[in-house]
Motif scaffolding. Sequence first.
Motif, PDB file in Angstrom:
ATOM      1  N   GLY A 218      -1.514 -47.594   4.208  1.00 15.98           N
ATOM      2  CA  GLY A 218      -0.513 -48.578   4.588  1.00 15.98           C
ATOM      3  C   GLY A 218       0.377 -48.151   5.732  1.00 15.98           C
ATOM      4  N   VAL A 219      -0.009 -47.084   6.435  1.00 20.65           N
ATOM      5  CA  VAL A 219       0.779 -46.639   7.587  1.00 20.65           C
ATOM      6  C   VAL A 219       0.562 -47.607   8.746  1.00 20.65           C
ATOM      7  N   HIS A 220       1.634 -48.002   9.389  1.00 21.90           N
ATOM      8  CA  HIS A 220       1.545 -48.809  10.608  1.00 21.90           C
ATOM      9  C   HIS A 220       1.294 -47.826  11.761  1.00 21.90           C
ATOM     10  N   VAL A 221       0.049 -47.646  12.103  1.00 16.31           N
ATOM     11  CA  VAL A 221      -0.334 -46.664  13.119  1.00 16.31           C
ATOM     12  C   VAL A 221      -0.070 -47.237  14.509  1.00 16.31           C
ATOM     13  N   THR A 222       0.821 -46.590  15.221  1.00 18.55           N
ATOM     14  CA  THR A 222       1.174 -47.057  16.560  1.00 18.55           C
ATOM     15  C   THR A 222       0.044 -46.813  17.541  1.00 18.55           C
ATOM     16  N   GLY A 223      -0.606 -45.656  17.411  1.00 18.61           N
ATOM     17  CA  GLY A 223      -1.687 -45.383  18.346  1.00 18.61           C
ATOM     18  C   GLY A 223      -2.448 -44.121  18.014  1.00 18.61           C
ATOM     19  N   ILE A 224      -3.617 -44.001  18.649  1.00 18.78           N
ATOM     20  CA  ILE A 224      -4.481 -42.833  18.528  1.00 18.78           C
ATOM     21  C   ILE A 224      -4.472 -42.133  19.883  1.00 18.78           C
ATOM     22  N   ASN A 225      -3.964 -40.925  19.892  1.00 18.30           N
ATOM     23  CA  ASN A 225      -3.849 -40.141  21.124  1.00 18.30           C
ATOM     24  C   ASN A 225      -4.944 -39.081  21.110  1.00 18.30           C
ATOM     25  N   VAL A 226      -5.908 -39.206  22.018  1.00 25.24           N
ATOM     26  CA  VAL A 226      -7.043 -38.280  22.002  1.00 25.24           C
ATOM     27  C   VAL A 226      -6.799 -37.140  22.981  1.00 25.24           C
ATOM     28  N   MET A 227      -7.166 -35.922  22.548  1.00 29.18           N
ATOM     29  CA  MET A 227      -6.971 -34.726  23.361  1.00 29.18           C
ATOM     30  C   MET A 227      -8.151 -34.569  24.307  1.00 29.18           C
ATOM     31  N   THR A 228      -7.989 -35.077  25.514  1.00 30.54           N
ATOM     32  CA  THR A 228      -9.070 -35.080  26.500  1.00 30.54           C
ATOM     33  C   THR A 228      -9.092 -33.741  27.232  1.00 30.54           C
ATOM     34  N   MET A 229      -9.618 -32.738  26.562  1.00 27.09           N
ATOM     35  CA  MET A 229      -9.627 -31.371  27.104  1.00 27.09           C
ATOM     36  C   MET A 229     -10.716 -30.558  26.412  1.00 27.09           C
ATOM     37  N   ASP A 230     -11.085 -29.441  27.033  1.00 28.63           N
ATOM     38  CA  ASP A 230     -12.017 -28.492  26.416  1.00 28.63           C
ATOM     39  C   ASP A 230     -13.277 -29.173  25.894  1.00 28.63           C
ATOM     40  N   PHE A 231     -13.912 -29.976  26.742  1.00 27.17           N
ATOM     41  CA  PHE A 231     -15.119 -30.696  26.315  1.00 27.17           C
ATOM     42  C   PHE A 231     -16.293 -29.742  26.111  1.00 27.17           C
ATOM     43  N   GLY A 232     -16.504 -28.856  27.081  1.00 29.13           N
ATOM     44  CA  GLY A 232     -17.570 -27.870  26.953  1.00 29.13           C
ATOM     45  C   GLY A 232     -18.967 -28.401  27.198  1.00 29.13           C
ATOM     46  N   THR A 233     -19.083 -29.676  27.531  1.00 30.60           N
ATOM     47  CA  THR A 233     -20.416 -30.282  27.704  1.00 30.60           C
ATOM     48  C   THR A 233     -20.528 -31.068  29.005  1.00 30.60           C
ATOM     49  N   LEU A 234     -19.667 -30.766  29.973  1.00 27.52           N
ATOM     50  CA  LEU A 234     -19.666 -31.559  31.205  1.00 27.52           C
ATOM     51  C   LEU A 234     -20.860 -31.217  32.087  1.00 27.52           C
ATOM     52  N   THR A 235     -21.429 -32.239  32.687  1.00 25.26           N
ATOM     53  CA  THR A 235     -22.503 -32.047  33.650  1.00 25.26           C
ATOM     54  C   THR A 235     -21.888 -31.694  34.999  1.00 25.26           C
ATOM     55  N   PRO A 236     -22.664 -31.124  35.922  1.00 28.36           N
ATOM     56  CA  PRO A 236     -22.115 -30.770  37.239  1.00 28.36           C
ATOM     57  C   PRO A 236     -21.539 -31.967  37.989  1.00 28.36           C
ATOM     58  N   GLU A 237     -22.045 -33.163  37.711  1.00 34.09           N
ATOM     59  CA  GLU A 237     -21.577 -34.356  38.422  1.00 34.09           C
ATOM     60  C   GLU A 237     -20.295 -34.932  37.813  1.00 34.09           C
ATOM     61  N   MET A 238     -19.865 -34.418  36.661  1.00 36.89           N
ATOM     62  CA  MET A 238     -18.742 -35.017  35.940  1.00 36.89           C
ATOM     63  C   MET A 238     -17.512 -34.110  36.003  1.00 36.89           C
ATOM     64  N   ASN A 239     -16.380 -34.673  36.472  1.00 32.82           N
ATOM     65  CA  ASN A 239     -15.145 -33.900  36.435  1.00 32.82           C
ATOM     66  C   ASN A 239     -14.397 -34.200  35.129  1.00 32.82           C
ATOM     67  N   VAL A 240     -13.261 -33.543  34.920  1.00 33.65           N
ATOM     68  CA  VAL A 240     -12.539 -33.685  33.656  1.00 33.65           C
ATOM     69  C   VAL A 240     -11.994 -35.101  33.497  1.00 33.65           C
ATOM     70  N   ALA A 241     -11.558 -35.726  34.587  1.00 34.58           N
ATOM     71  CA  ALA A 241     -11.066 -37.099  34.502  1.00 34.58           C
ATOM     72  C   ALA A 241     -12.177 -38.047  34.074  1.00 34.58           C
ATOM     73  N   ASP A 242     -13.373 -37.858  34.629  1.00 34.11           N
ATOM     74  CA  ASP A 242     -14.514 -38.683  34.219  1.00 34.11           C
ATOM     75  C   ASP A 242     -14.768 -38.540  32.723  1.00 34.11           C
ATOM     76  N   ALA A 243     -14.743 -37.288  32.256  1.00 38.19           N
ATOM     77  CA  ALA A 243     -14.978 -37.035  30.828  1.00 38.19           C
ATOM     78  C   ALA A 243     -13.889 -37.668  29.974  1.00 38.19           C
ATOM     79  N   ALA A 244     -12.640 -37.596  30.452  1.00 37.28           N
ATOM     80  CA  ALA A 244     -11.535 -38.193  29.704  1.00 37.28           C
ATOM     81  C   ALA A 244     -11.715 -39.701  29.572  1.00 37.28           C
ATOM     82  N   ILE A 245     -12.120 -40.333  30.652  1.00 31.21           N
ATOM     83  CA  ILE A 245     -12.317 -41.784  30.634  1.00 31.21           C
ATOM     84  C   ILE A 245     -13.474 -42.168  29.708  1.00 31.21           C
TER      85      ILE A 245
END
Length: 565
Positions: free
Chosen positions: A224-251
């Motif tokens: 019954g919690v009124h959840v305002t939002g889900i904040n995802v930690m867009t960091m430390d992915f460890g699986t990025l391809t050479p063509e993908m930067n951190v912003a791309d992964a975050a999106i």
Amino acid sequence: MKAMLTSDIRPSRRRGRLSLPRLVLVLGIAAAGVTMIKRSFDSQPASARSATWFAPYADVTLTPYLAFGDTRLNPADTVVLGFVVADHTSPCTPSWGGYYTPQEAATGADLDRRLATLRRRGGQAVVSFGGVANTELAVACTDEAALTKAYVSVLQRYEATTVDLDLEGAALSDVSARTRRAAAIAKAQASFPNGLDVWLTLPVATTGLTADGVATVDAFLAAGVHVTGINVMTMDFGTLTPEMNVADAAIEALSSASAQVHDSFSAAGIDLDTSALWAHMGATVMIGRNDVRTEVFNLDDANELLAFAHLHGLGRISLWSINRDAPCGPEVDSGVAQNGCSGVEQTLGAFTQLFAADIASIDAEFDSDSDSDNPQTSMARTWASSSRTGLVLDDPATAPYPIWNPATGYKGNDKVVWHGNVYQTAWWTQAVQPDAPKANPWDSPWKLVGPVLPTDTAPTTTTIPFGVYPQWNASTAYPAGSRVLNHGAAFLAKWYVIGQEPGAPAANPWDTGWQAVTPTADEIAGITAAVTTTTAVTTAGVTTTAVTTTTAVTSPTAVTSTPSN
């Protein structure tokens, strides 16, 4: 969020821009994402857009303590304070990082004073529970009522209207703690008559939330919690391809997670349209070098994420952390994630300034064409319209530290009071007024800690009783090692001294022949132990009188001093 090593900082100034190819990439990803808006930001009606909320994290217990209320270092009006965890010895007692209870942090970490500076400009604090280190409160505290009380006590202590729950590792996977936490937060939220915003900060991959992350969202909604939002930690992915930067992964991670959040809310009977869904999503980036060495979030990445946030009305952007928003010095390994610097080329506060300025400009747009009022722009207006009403006359009776004296030399980390504020030195200084205007914050040896609080009092001093040591006399010569009293304080002669008053202001420690000695508690207690003896006076074998004598027994090492900075 991670904790790393601390480093010194030396600032300069620069600001990044979003290139056209990156903007095209953002729009391309947006068109392919799950439930994304396909119209440009400016083409959307005001009623369909949601202002993005910017709230950077500050590490409360990291030393040197960050003056997060100082606009020169942090222009953001909302700061997320991390992290409250379980006390090491008392599982249901909240603690800042395992170091301080909230009451102890008031003075031990000068937290109340730092918060007062933030509030004085119209800002506010969000309290974050959890983090990657220590033991999360709901894991340690198995008593639901006690857990609820702990949450409420901390939130009320800091007048917080928003709670952030940073759940990682064991705290995220512990099913019993998950259920207990959700129930306690539901009760805590119900106890706030004006409402309590609840944000869940969860790890994410480019494929979205983990199974435990989704289960956590489901548990909170089921409780019954009124959840305002889900904040995802867009960091430390460890699986990025050479063509993908951190912003791309975050999106990509945001897009994937948004679909999961939509499904969780839908299963709980809450239908979110596209605009409402993105308003329930947030992203926290780790600026600069991430813990994964190959992942670096730079200013271009920040601009790319901002473009995405504006396009979709992302509910929140945060960064870890203001403490790290600085360039690393030459002696620091910038190839490894640090606590006190980002590891990338930047100016002091560049990421915070970029996010705060960009989001504030968009929020001003909303404020001008929408009836809804945004708390962040409201606070910004309050801050901008405030003016200095006059200088405060400092009162020694309420000053918690010595009042600044231009004749005194101050070493690094000394604290003084000046014009109603507490300042701390970054390096040795003399005759530089703490509140003197400077073009840049790094040009001054002084940093603002916060205002003198109504509860502040002058530090107590222990006065050695008269006669324990000789009173200082200007005409007396004192060889090295001599001890004297002057104005109730004790001093030790460092060398042969005559005519120089102990305790008088000195530009440098080496300019005075006197040294105030700091006693231990045992030494203070042994200064004047009263010894009572009874002497029998006998005349012609008959005791006729008893004389009682009190003698002051002094420890040769026991001295008095005023508490240091």
